[in-house]
Motif scaffolding. Structure first.
Motif, PDB file in Angstrom:
ATOM      1  N   PRO A 142       0.595  -1.061  -0.241  1.00 22.74           N
ATOM      2  CA  PRO A 142      -0.063  -0.234  -0.006  1.00 22.74           C
ATOM      3  C   PRO A 142       0.647   1.058  -0.443  1.00 22.74           C
ATOM      4  CG  PRO A 142      -0.329  -1.433   1.717  1.00 22.74           C
ATOM      5  CD  PRO A 142       0.840  -1.838   1.015  1.00 22.74           C
ATOM      6  N   TYR A 143       0.281   2.115  -0.772  1.00 22.30           N
ATOM      7  CA  TYR A 143       1.053   3.738  -0.646  1.00 22.30           C
ATOM      8  C   TYR A 143      -0.226   4.901  -0.390  1.00 22.30           C
ATOM      9  CZ  TYR A 143       5.453   1.904  -2.623  1.00 22.30           C
ATOM     10  OH  TYR A 143       6.866   1.655  -2.710  1.00 22.30           O
ATOM     11  N   LEU A 144       0.274   5.224   0.651  1.00 20.65           N
ATOM     12  CA  LEU A 144      -0.262   6.825   0.152  1.00 20.65           C
ATOM     13  C   LEU A 144       0.167   8.324  -0.055  1.00 20.65           C
ATOM     14  CD1 LEU A 144      -2.532   8.143   1.907  1.00 20.65           C
ATOM     15  CD2 LEU A 144      -1.340   8.516   3.777  1.00 20.65           C
ATOM     16  N   VAL A 164       7.163  -2.811   7.968  1.00 21.37           N
ATOM     17  CA  VAL A 164       7.924  -1.000   7.551  1.00 21.37           C
ATOM     18  C   VAL A 164       7.374  -0.103   7.078  1.00 21.37           C
ATOM     19  CG1 VAL A 164      10.190  -0.300   7.874  1.00 21.37           C
ATOM     20  CG2 VAL A 164       9.791  -2.575   8.544  1.00 21.37           C
ATOM     21  N   THR A 165       7.068   0.990   8.039  1.00 20.91           N
ATOM     22  CA  THR A 165       6.415   1.985   7.435  1.00 20.91           C
ATOM     23  C   THR A 165       7.699   2.790   6.908  1.00 20.91           C
ATOM     24  OG1 THR A 165       4.395   1.847   8.339  1.00 20.91           O
ATOM     25  CG2 THR A 165       4.540   4.024   7.295  1.00 20.91           C
ATOM     26  N   HIS A 166       7.210   3.573   5.681  1.00 23.01           N
ATOM     27  CA  HIS A 166       8.894   4.542   5.523  1.00 23.01           C
ATOM     28  C   HIS A 166       7.275   5.470   5.044  1.00 23.01           C
ATOM     29  CE1 HIS A 166      11.001   1.138   3.994  1.00 23.01           C
ATOM     30  NE2 HIS A 166      11.703   1.206   5.005  1.00 23.01           N
ATOM     31  N   TRP A 167       7.813   6.927   5.024  1.00 21.84           N
ATOM     32  CA  TRP A 167       7.347   8.457   5.186  1.00 21.84           C
ATOM     33  C   TRP A 167       8.474   9.089   4.129  1.00 21.84           C
ATOM     34  CZ3 TRP A 167       2.398   8.699   5.585  1.00 21.84           C
ATOM     35  CH2 TRP A 167       1.797   7.205   6.950  1.00 21.84           C
ATOM     36  N   PHE A 182      11.591   7.614  -0.824  1.00 20.19           N
ATOM     37  CA  PHE A 182      12.074   7.961   1.142  1.00 20.19           C
ATOM     38  C   PHE A 182      12.858   7.548   1.310  1.00 20.19           C
ATOM     39  CE2 PHE A 182       8.226   6.405  -0.980  1.00 20.19           C
ATOM     40  CZ  PHE A 182       7.017   6.531  -0.352  1.00 20.19           C
ATOM     41  N   ASN A 183      13.573   7.903   2.233  1.00 19.75           N
ATOM     42  CA  ASN A 183      14.202   6.489   2.771  1.00 19.75           C
ATOM     43  C   ASN A 183      14.603   5.774   3.499  1.00 19.75           C
ATOM     44  OD1 ASN A 183      17.071   6.979   3.449  1.00 19.75           O
ATOM     45  ND2 ASN A 183      17.220   8.283   4.882  1.00 19.75           N
ATOM     46  N   GLU A 184      15.401   5.016   3.043  1.00 23.10           N
ATOM     47  CA  GLU A 184      14.770   3.303   3.687  1.00 23.10           C
ATOM     48  C   GLU A 184      15.773   3.122   4.752  1.00 23.10           C
ATOM     49  OE1 GLU A 184      13.485   0.240   0.739  1.00 23.10           O
ATOM     50  OE2 GLU A 184      15.080   0.966   0.311  1.00 23.10           O
ATOM     51  N   ASN A 185      16.455   3.937   5.153  1.00 22.61           N
ATOM     52  CA  ASN A 185      17.155   4.221   6.667  1.00 22.61           C
ATOM     53  C   ASN A 185      17.549   5.359   7.699  1.00 22.61           C
ATOM     54  OD1 ASN A 185      17.945   1.409   5.757  1.00 22.61           O
ATOM     55  ND2 ASN A 185      19.821   2.395   4.985  1.00 22.61           N
TER      56      ASN A 185
END
Length: 295
Positions: A142-144, A164-167, A182-185
């Protein structure tokens, strides 16, 4: 090793004040490249390993694997000196003249504001479909896409298949392309994950097609085809967070999912790189890489 957290927080504070890494390194008696590796790679990896439940020794050993210019003995032997140098002196950051700013970064800042006025036609919750990194499964996530609560930028969210949720944020190239980034880290380590979606001349399109690039498990860049299918016009965070990503094997897909799989999960829908054993840095390396990838 509680000092590691104090050192990391102090360096973060100084960087936010505009102090350069080379100035901190000079006062601490480190080379800038070594101190930068400690701050941007070793310490974030160490903290992440500790969160996973590793002991201090194991977490540090695992974190040091990612760099080749920092030894455990030197790091531990220099902690007291590094901490003293960071806390004993007030650093004075130099003011940056307005005309010294990077023009490209200024352009990005301006685009952030422009995107706020254009994204309404594409905001909402989407379900994405692409090929999994580690198998031939269909990755469903899912994406918002929504205006941020403070109204200053477009916020994008991503619930990956591993919980894991990324913003991140979004930029638009007029009404032709939508970029999700996004930055995954955790900061300051940068592991950029971004998607470019082609925008159709269509009011509130039911799906968006695009490409995305991220890193595989060995930190090699990977480019894949991706499909965004509209799930809801809602921009509510709580509704988005209830949705979970997953991996589905080809044999359990329904008819629509099979169509999405055929579009995103074929051989031509992914471009990979790989590590080359004993590289010689000649043209032979290029042939070796393609041969490995064909296996």
């Amino acid at each position: 090793m509680e000092e590691l957290k104090e050192i990391y927080d102090r360096m973060t504070f100084l960087r936010q004040k505009g102090v350069k890494m080379k100035d901190m390194a000079e006062r601490a008696g480190f080379s800038p490249s070594v101190l930068s590796a400690i701050y941007s790679t070793v310490l974030p990896a160490y903290f992440k390993n500790r969160e996973k439940g590793m002991g201090e020794e194991e977490a540090l050993n695992n974190a040091l694997v990612w760099v080749n210019n920092v030894s455990k003995k030197k790091l531990l032997g220099s902690l007291a000196r590094l901490k003293d140098s960071l806390f004993s002196t007030d650093y004075q950051a130099k003011a940056v003249p307005e005309d010294a700013r990077c023009p490209f970064l200024v352009q990005l800042e301006n685009n952030v504001q422009e995107t706020m006025g254009r994204v309404f036609n594409f905001s909402g919750i989407y379900i994405s479909y692409s090929i999994s990194s580690g198998s031939r499964s269909l990755k469903i996530e899912p994406y918002l896409i929504a205006p941020a609560e403070n109204g200053n930028y477009v916020e994008v969210g991503h619930n990956n298949a591993y919980g894991v949720t990324h913003w991140g944020t979004a930029l638009m190239n007029g009404f032709n392309h939508l970029y999700l980034m996004f930055n995954e880290n955790p900061s300051p380590q940068l592991s950029l994950f971004y998607i470019c979606l082609k925008l159709p001349m269509y009011d509130r399109p039911p799906f968006l097609r695009g490409l995305y690039m991220c890193f595989d498990y060995n930190y090699n860049p990977v480019a894949r085809r991706i499909l965004f299918v509209k799930y809801s016009d809602s921009i509510a965070r709580d509704e988005f967070l209830k949705l979970k990503g997953e991996l589905k094997a080809p044999e359990v897909l329904d008819e629509k999912e099979k169509a999405y799989y055929d579009y995103t999960c074929q051989v031509e829908d992914i471009i990979r790189m790989c590590n080359i054993p004993s590289p010689r840095m000649t043209e032979d390396d290029l042939r070796v890489e393609k041969k490995i990838l064909s296996l």
